[in-house]
Design a protein around this motif. Structure first.
Motif, PDB file in Angstrom:
ATOM      1  N   SER A  10       0.847  -1.198   0.000  1.00 54.67           N
ATOM      2  CA  SER A  10       0.000   0.000   0.000  1.00 54.67           C
ATOM      3  C   SER A  10       0.879   1.243   0.000  1.00 54.67           C
ATOM      4  O   SER A  10       1.946   1.255   0.618  1.00 54.67           O
ATOM      5  CB  SER A  10      -0.894   0.021   1.249  1.00 54.67           C
ATOM      6  OG  SER A  10      -1.524   1.288   1.388  1.00 54.67           O
ATOM      7  N   GLY A  59      -2.074   2.948   6.884  1.00 56.62           N
ATOM      8  CA  GLY A  59      -3.441   2.668   6.469  1.00 56.62           C
ATOM      9  C   GLY A  59      -3.924   1.305   6.920  1.00 56.62           C
ATOM     10  O   GLY A  59      -3.332   0.651   7.791  1.00 56.62           O
ATOM     11  N   ASN A  60      -5.010   0.864   6.322  1.00 54.71           N
ATOM     12  CA  ASN A  60      -5.630  -0.405   6.717  1.00 54.71           C
ATOM     13  C   ASN A  60      -4.667  -1.584   6.584  1.00 54.71           C
ATOM     14  O   ASN A  60      -4.538  -2.412   7.489  1.00 54.71           O
ATOM     15  CB  ASN A  60      -6.878  -0.662   5.864  1.00 54.71           C
ATOM     16  CG  ASN A  60      -7.924   0.415   6.022  1.00 54.71           C
ATOM     17  OD1 ASN A  60      -8.388   0.685   7.120  1.00 54.71           O
ATOM     18  ND2 ASN A  60      -8.316   1.034   4.916  1.00 54.71           N
ATOM     19  N   PRO A  93      -3.648  -3.540  -0.758  1.00 58.89           N
ATOM     20  CA  PRO A  93      -5.025  -3.167  -1.080  1.00 58.89           C
ATOM     21  C   PRO A  93      -5.403  -3.751  -2.433  1.00 58.89           C
ATOM     22  O   PRO A  93      -4.527  -4.098  -3.236  1.00 58.89           O
ATOM     23  CB  PRO A  93      -4.978  -1.634  -1.130  1.00 58.89           C
ATOM     24  CG  PRO A  93      -3.559  -1.320  -1.487  1.00 58.89           C
ATOM     25  CD  PRO A  93      -2.713  -2.406  -0.892  1.00 58.89           C
ATOM     26  N   TYR A 125      -6.883  -2.907  -5.918  1.00 57.57           N
ATOM     27  CA  TYR A 125      -7.153  -1.799  -6.823  1.00 57.57           C
ATOM     28  C   TYR A 125      -7.662  -2.367  -8.147  1.00 57.57           C
ATOM     29  O   TYR A 125      -6.956  -3.136  -8.808  1.00 57.57           O
ATOM     30  CB  TYR A 125      -5.875  -0.998  -7.097  1.00 57.57           C
ATOM     31  CG  TYR A 125      -5.307  -0.245  -5.915  1.00 57.57           C
ATOM     32  CD1 TYR A 125      -6.107   0.125  -4.829  1.00 57.57           C
ATOM     33  CD2 TYR A 125      -3.966   0.117  -5.882  1.00 57.57           C
ATOM     34  CE1 TYR A 125      -5.588   0.830  -3.753  1.00 57.57           C
ATOM     35  CE2 TYR A 125      -3.435   0.824  -4.816  1.00 57.57           C
ATOM     36  CZ  TYR A 125      -4.252   1.184  -3.758  1.00 57.57           C
ATOM     37  OH  TYR A 125      -3.724   1.887  -2.694  1.00 57.57           O
ATOM     38  N   ASN A 154     -12.474  -2.078  -0.622  1.00 58.78           N
ATOM     39  CA  ASN A 154     -13.775  -1.434  -0.453  1.00 58.78           C
ATOM     40  C   ASN A 154     -14.922  -2.421  -0.604  1.00 58.78           C
ATOM     41  O   ASN A 154     -16.002  -2.220  -0.061  1.00 58.78           O
ATOM     42  CB  ASN A 154     -13.951  -0.325  -1.485  1.00 58.78           C
ATOM     43  CG  ASN A 154     -13.648   1.040  -0.913  1.00 58.78           C
ATOM     44  OD1 ASN A 154     -14.044   1.359   0.190  1.00 58.78           O
ATOM     45  ND2 ASN A 154     -12.938   1.842  -1.671  1.00 58.78           N
ATOM     46  N   THR A 167     -13.498  -1.608   3.730  1.00 60.16           N
ATOM     47  CA  THR A 167     -12.629  -0.742   4.511  1.00 60.16           C
ATOM     48  C   THR A 167     -13.013   0.732   4.354  1.00 60.16           C
ATOM     49  O   THR A 167     -13.627   1.141   3.371  1.00 60.16           O
ATOM     50  CB  THR A 167     -11.161  -0.922   4.086  1.00 60.16           C
ATOM     51  OG1 THR A 167     -11.048  -0.748   2.664  1.00 60.16           O
ATOM     52  CG2 THR A 167     -10.657  -2.311   4.469  1.00 60.16           C
ATOM     53  N   GLN A 221     -11.949   4.455   3.610  1.00 60.20           N
ATOM     54  CA  GLN A 221     -10.901   5.145   2.855  1.00 60.20           C
ATOM     55  C   GLN A 221     -10.618   6.554   3.372  1.00 60.20           C
ATOM     56  O   GLN A 221      -9.480   7.005   3.352  1.00 60.20           O
ATOM     57  CB  GLN A 221     -11.302   5.263   1.381  1.00 60.20           C
ATOM     58  CG  GLN A 221     -11.234   3.975   0.589  1.00 60.20           C
ATOM     59  CD  GLN A 221     -11.667   4.215  -0.843  1.00 60.20           C
ATOM     60  OE1 GLN A 221     -12.832   4.476  -1.095  1.00 60.20           O
ATOM     61  NE2 GLN A 221     -10.730   4.131  -1.780  1.00 60.20           N
ATOM     62  N   TYR A 271     -15.900  11.674   4.400  1.00 64.93           N
ATOM     63  CA  TYR A 271     -16.402  11.319   3.071  1.00 64.93           C
ATOM     64  C   TYR A 271     -17.046  12.502   2.357  1.00 64.93           C
ATOM     65  O   TYR A 271     -17.159  12.507   1.132  1.00 64.93           O
ATOM     66  CB  TYR A 271     -17.401  10.161   3.184  1.00 64.93           C
ATOM     67  CG  TYR A 271     -16.738   8.797   3.187  1.00 64.93           C
ATOM     68  CD1 TYR A 271     -16.740   7.992   2.059  1.00 64.93           C
ATOM     69  CD2 TYR A 271     -16.091   8.326   4.327  1.00 64.93           C
ATOM     70  CE1 TYR A 271     -16.120   6.750   2.060  1.00 64.93           C
ATOM     71  CE2 TYR A 271     -15.471   7.091   4.346  1.00 64.93           C
ATOM     72  CZ  TYR A 271     -15.486   6.306   3.210  1.00 64.93           C
ATOM     73  OH  TYR A 271     -14.855   5.080   3.215  1.00 64.93           O
ATOM     74  N   SER A 302     -18.121  10.555  -3.512  1.00 64.75           N
ATOM     75  CA  SER A 302     -18.205   9.182  -2.996  1.00 64.75           C
ATOM     76  C   SER A 302     -19.645   8.802  -2.652  1.00 64.75           C
ATOM     77  O   SER A 302     -19.910   8.166  -1.635  1.00 64.75           O
ATOM     78  CB  SER A 302     -17.322   9.038  -1.750  1.00 64.75           C
ATOM     79  OG  SER A 302     -17.689   9.996  -0.758  1.00 64.75           O
ATOM     80  N   LYS A 340     -20.191   2.526   6.807  1.00 58.94           N
ATOM     81  CA  LYS A 340     -18.767   2.207   6.683  1.00 58.94           C
ATOM     82  C   LYS A 340     -18.081   2.245   8.054  1.00 58.94           C
ATOM     83  O   LYS A 340     -17.358   1.315   8.441  1.00 58.94           O
ATOM     84  CB  LYS A 340     -18.079   3.202   5.748  1.00 58.94           C
ATOM     85  CG  LYS A 340     -18.236   2.916   4.271  1.00 58.94           C
ATOM     86  CD  LYS A 340     -17.132   1.983   3.811  1.00 58.94           C
ATOM     87  CE  LYS A 340     -17.097   1.891   2.291  1.00 58.94           C
ATOM     88  NZ  LYS A 340     -16.087   0.907   1.832  1.00 58.94           N
TER      89      LYS A 340
END
Length: 215
Positions: free
Chosen positions: A10, A15-16, A88, A90, A133, A171, A173, A177, A182, A190
């Motif tokens: 990532s 991040g996650n 992640p 993508y 996601n 997850t 992001q 938001y 989005s 979420k």
């Protein structure tokens, strides 16, 4: 002392994906191992150029001839006692830098021989941590298991052991938001999902990191 290397595919160091890898490192360390995270997006490298130097009979097998920031990481991975690939998802695939790493690592440790599918000096237990996601239903709908299978199949063939897989779905992001285009997401849902499920994913990551060392 055993050692675990976690490859973070990532671009985010906190991040996650990175959070899951950190928990896995803690599990490995609690099992008595040394452990480190490599952030691929901090390195200057590119994917395999298909030069076939790693297949030449005139040079030792098991090393990539390209010289860049990835070279010492490939050597560490080759000699690790456990590896975790964290990325992640993508556009229905691993991140570009993770794909490039896998190309370089796997291709340089194989030769075109049915009798010798891998030139690694030992079997290496491993795991894939995927953050995305998509929810679990969407993961099945888009046949992501089929895509993932191509990676896990080659991983088992080259590393010698079937890899563990942890999927962290749905997850978060963004912290806010409302700042982004989005509209397909429900931020409240979420964040509620993350609050309930992500700690469980982290607990699973810890167990995987520990268990890879204990194998």
């Amino acid at each position: 002392m055993k050692n675990l290397i976690a490859i973070n595919g990532s671009p985010r160091k906190n991040g996650n994906t990175a959070q899951l890898l950190q928990r896995a490192l803690q599990g490995a360390q609690d099992a008595g191992a040394s452990a480190e995270i490599v952030n691929l997006y901090s390195l200057n490298f590119k994917g395999c150029t298909s030069c076939f130097a790693c297949k030449l009979k005139s040079r030792p097998h098991g090393s990539c001839a390209m010289k860049d920031d990835l070279s010492p990481i490939l050597e560490k991975a080759r000699n690790a006692d456990a590896i975790i690939f964290g990325t992640p998802v993508y556009y229905m695939n691993f991140s570009a830098n993770m794909v490039a790493f896998i190309e370089r690592f796997f291709f340089s440790n194989t030769i075109y021989s049915l009798e010798i599918p891998s030139v690694l000096p030992k079997k290496i237990p491993s795991a894939y941590f995927l953050t995305m996601n998509m929810n679990a239903e969407q993961f099945r709908h888009y046949k992501m298991n089929d895509r993932l299978a191509s990676y896990t199949t080659f991983t088992e063939m080259i590393l010698g052991i079937k890899p563990e897989v942890l999927c962290a779905y749905n997850t978060v992001q963004f912290k806010d938001y409302s700042r982004y285009e989005s509209s397909i997401f429900n931020p409240e849902e979420k964040f509620a999902y993350r609050e309930e499920i992500f700690p469980k994913d982290c607990a699973t990551a810890y167990e995987i990191g520990r268990d890879l060392i204990l194998k």
